[in-house]
Design a protein around this motif. Structure first.
Motif, PDB file in Angstrom:
ATOM      1  N   TRP A 221       1.653  -2.564  -7.088  1.00  0.00           N
ATOM      2  CA  TRP A 221       2.185  -1.425  -7.636  1.00  0.00           C
ATOM      3  C   TRP A 221       3.294  -1.728  -8.745  1.00  0.00           C
ATOM      4  O   TRP A 221       4.006  -0.931  -8.755  1.00  0.00           O
ATOM      5  N   THR A 231       8.170  -2.976  -5.569  1.00  0.00           N
ATOM      6  CA  THR A 231       7.500  -1.708  -4.474  1.00  0.00           C
ATOM      7  C   THR A 231       6.934  -2.324  -3.374  1.00  0.00           C
ATOM      8  O   THR A 231       7.287  -2.689  -2.468  1.00  0.00           O
ATOM      9  N   LEU A 232       5.580  -2.804  -3.647  1.00  0.00           N
ATOM     10  CA  LEU A 232       4.696  -2.861  -2.535  1.00  0.00           C
ATOM     11  C   LEU A 232       4.230  -4.435  -2.573  1.00  0.00           C
ATOM     12  O   LEU A 232       4.113  -4.888  -3.519  1.00  0.00           O
ATOM     13  N   LEU A 331       6.859  -2.075   2.014  1.00  0.00           N
ATOM     14  CA  LEU A 331       7.326  -1.324   0.726  1.00  0.00           C
ATOM     15  C   LEU A 331       8.770  -1.111   0.393  1.00  0.00           C
ATOM     16  O   LEU A 331       9.535  -0.397   1.377  1.00  0.00           O
ATOM     17  N   GLU A 393      -1.913  -0.498   2.692  1.00  0.00           N
ATOM     18  CA  GLU A 393      -1.454   0.109   1.504  1.00  0.00           C
ATOM     19  C   GLU A 393      -1.428   1.791   1.726  1.00  0.00           C
ATOM     20  O   GLU A 393      -0.435   2.495   1.093  1.00  0.00           O
ATOM     21  N   LEU A 396       1.379   2.834   3.957  1.00  0.00           N
ATOM     22  CA  LEU A 396       2.635   2.622   3.307  1.00  0.00           C
ATOM     23  C   LEU A 396       2.961   3.884   2.179  1.00  0.00           C
ATOM     24  O   LEU A 396       3.888   4.709   2.269  1.00  0.00           O
ATOM     25  N   ARG A 400       5.938   6.868   2.636  1.00  0.00           N
ATOM     26  CA  ARG A 400       6.787   7.030   1.665  1.00  0.00           C
ATOM     27  C   ARG A 400       6.584   8.447   1.172  1.00  0.00           C
ATOM     28  O   ARG A 400       7.727   9.125   0.963  1.00  0.00           O
TER      29      ARG A 400
END
Lengths: 408, 174
Positions: A221, A231-232, A331, A393, A396, A400
């Protein structure tokens, strides 16, 4: 058998203290802590040190602690001091000038250029560079470009500019960030080519210059600018094995080109696909392990943490090598806008999302927060594991989305 | 409700244990009684106790039949008199030797209680949420108490560090 004695240098502002202390405790080490922040209480009094004055701090350590088996910096501000002390004690260490080069993005670029390490085209401009000089540098590297402070990290003071006029404005903003961060006003700026493509980070440990990789994270990301929030991070990498091997080779060569020989490295690269081939391009490399709380996304055989691996390596023990097994990820939660953090709602729901293994909000409520490029903190970290990288992914992202950040 | 202990164990395995193990501790389900799940802690208490509120929230969210979570440590409980003596001694050392020092960073340590030889402390003020709080506890407070109090098993920092509003040092990512 007596426990190995280790000197751990802990800066005042770090996420890393608790994980290194836990690791030292699990390894049963006889730990001495040097710090520029912790109070020298009774028990095992912390040795006061100043990373800005490594020679005098090393004198104090040499006079007061006696011999140790290893010296480890818990985070970036202590890297040079750790190298100075380890050198005086005759322990395996990085040369001080190599660590200093790794802490300076301009010096890093110059050493890599001399060693022909693949990296973005760049120019270093003086702090007081006139607008004409900035425009020329941006034109030479080609648009779009990235303007960077040379001494900051965690994407602080980094801005994309799409043309020379935008580069002038970005340089002005980066200087404001430097002033706000109490950094030297005469620090030069780096203007470099923006390299599009997948981003990844490589963590490993150098032993006599040879890199053993401990983890490779994809960073799917990563934004395209103007700011570059982290971020990730997902591991193991989903890149094709030949590309991954080339990236690992590039990271090892980059570390050696800086003169680094011993201890942890954290490298960030992009895969430049513009020429029809997947070419790993070095963005940055630090002589430390991954920052923040991100290492908690990693576990090695026996539940060992990355900090245990780093401490064990400092004591001459073998490194377990690249982590395979169950995919995991972290994340980082960037600060979305400036203001006062009032609430982070939905934490229980986010933490209960299937696959989520941890959630840590690290900025107390009531504190003033700043987004990039000014800030140097993240709201917190979410951790996940799953059967596949895609599931990690998704977990997460779902966690979020359950958080509601209130900034006023 | 079907097998509550198994459901709690599943939540532990799926969502909590990996990060707890990574921090140097482990938890297992001892049982569930009247909706309260009892978990036994082994390893580093400092890795779990500060997270106790979140562990409870996560288990309660995932297992509707659970109304509370209790975390215990292994070992025979000491008698109430021994605990009272240990508490009194620990409080004296904290007040005389620790708090005057950490007051320089606007901090304060408070004795919360003593159980099974474990001294539970809470850090307030500048120590709550400070990036060096763990150094204060593990290099200062705990070894000092260990040296003075032979009956001490260990120190548990039960501070909710996320709720600290004025930490002396805030962490930053490097």
């Amino acid at each position: 058998m007596t426990a190995p004695r280790v000197l751990l240098l802990v800066p005042a502002r770090t996420y890393r203290a608790a994980d290194f202390l836990t690791a030292a405790s699990r390894l049963g080490l006889d730990l001495i802590v040097g710090s520029d922040g912790a109070l020298p209480l009774g028990g095992r009094p912390v040795v006061p040190v100043s990373p800005g004055d490594p020679d005098r701090s090393a004198d104090r350590i040499m006079a007061g602690t006696g011999p140790v088996a290893a010296v480890v910096a818990a985070d970036a501000p202590m890297l040079i001091l750790a190298a100075v002390i380890a050198g005086r004690m005759g322990l395996p260490h990085n040369p001080v000038d190599a660590v200093a080069a790794a802490c300076d993005k301009a010096a890093q670029r110059r050493r890599w250029a001399a060693a022909r390490v693949a990296q973005p085209t760049f120019r270093v401009v003086p702090a007081a560079a006139a607008e004409k000089v900035l425009r020329q540098a941006a034109a030479e590297v080609g648009g779009p470009c990235v303007v960077k402070a040379t001494s900051l990290s965690a994407s602080q003071g980094v801005l994309r500019a799409d043309d020379p006029a935008a580069a002038v404005a970005a340089a002005r903003r980066v200087r404001e960030v430097l002033a706000g961060a109490d950094h030297q006003a005469d620090e030069p700026l780096l203007i470099e080519e923006y390299v599009p493509g997948p981003e990844l980070s490589i963590d490993g440990l150098l032993t006599a210059g040879a890199l053993t990789v401990t983890a490779v994270f994809d960073k799917p990301w990563t934004p395209e600018g103007p700011t570059f929030e982290e971020t990730l991070l997902i591991t193991p990498s989903r890149l094709a094995e030949p590309v991954l091997a080339a990236a690992i080779d590039a990271a090892g060569r980059a570390a050696r080109a800086l003169g680094l020989t011993h201890g942890p490295v954290h490298a960030e690269l992009r895969i430049d696909e513009r020429g029809g081939q997947a070419l790993p391009v070095m963005l940055e490399l630090a002589a430390r392990c991954i920052g923040g709380l991100c290492s908690r996304a990693l576990r090695f055989p026996g539940g060992t943490s990355l900090e245990e691996v780093v401490l064990a390596h400092a004591l001459g023990q073998p490194v377990p090598g690249r982590r395979g097994g169950r995919p995991s990820g972290v994340l980082m939660l960037p600060v979305p806008r400036p203001g006062v953090l009032r609430a982070v709602d939905g934490q229980a729901e986010a933490a209960a999302t299937p696959g989520i293994t941890g959630l840590s909000i690290t900025i107390p409520l009531g504190q003033r927060v700043q987004p990039l490029p000014d800030g140097d903190r993240y709201l917190g970290f979410i951790f996940a594991e799953g059967d596949t990288q895609d599931r990690v992914e998704q977990a997460l992202a779902a966690a979020r989305d359950r958080l509601r950040v209130v900034i006023e | 409700m079907t097998d509550l202990p198994a459901q709690v164990a599943a939540v532990l395995d799926r969502s909590l244990l990996p990060s707890i193990i990574a921090r140097g501790a482990a938890l297992r389900v001892v049982g569930v009684r009247d909706g309260v799940a009892t978990l036994e802690l082994t390893g580093s208490p400092g890795a779990v106790v500060p997270l106790a509120a979140r562990i409870e929230a996560q288990i309660r969210a995932a297992v509707p039949g659970i109304t509370g979570v209790r975390i215990v440590t292994p070992g025979d409980p000491a008698g109430p008199e021994a605990a009272a003596t240990l508490a009194e001694q620990a409080r004296g050392i904290i007040d005389r030797e620790i708090n005057p020092a950490i007051a320089a960073h606007r901090g304060r340590a408070v004795l919360v209680g003593v159980e099974d030889g474990w001294v539970r402390i809470r850090l307030d003020g500048g120590c709550q949420g400070c990036s060096l709080a763990e150094v204060t506890v593990r290099q200062g407070l705990e070894p000092l108490l260990r040296a003075r109090l032979p009956g001490l098993v260990g120190v548990l920092d039960v501070t909710d560090h996320q709720a600290g509003t004025e930490p002396f040092f805030s962490p930053a990512k490097r």
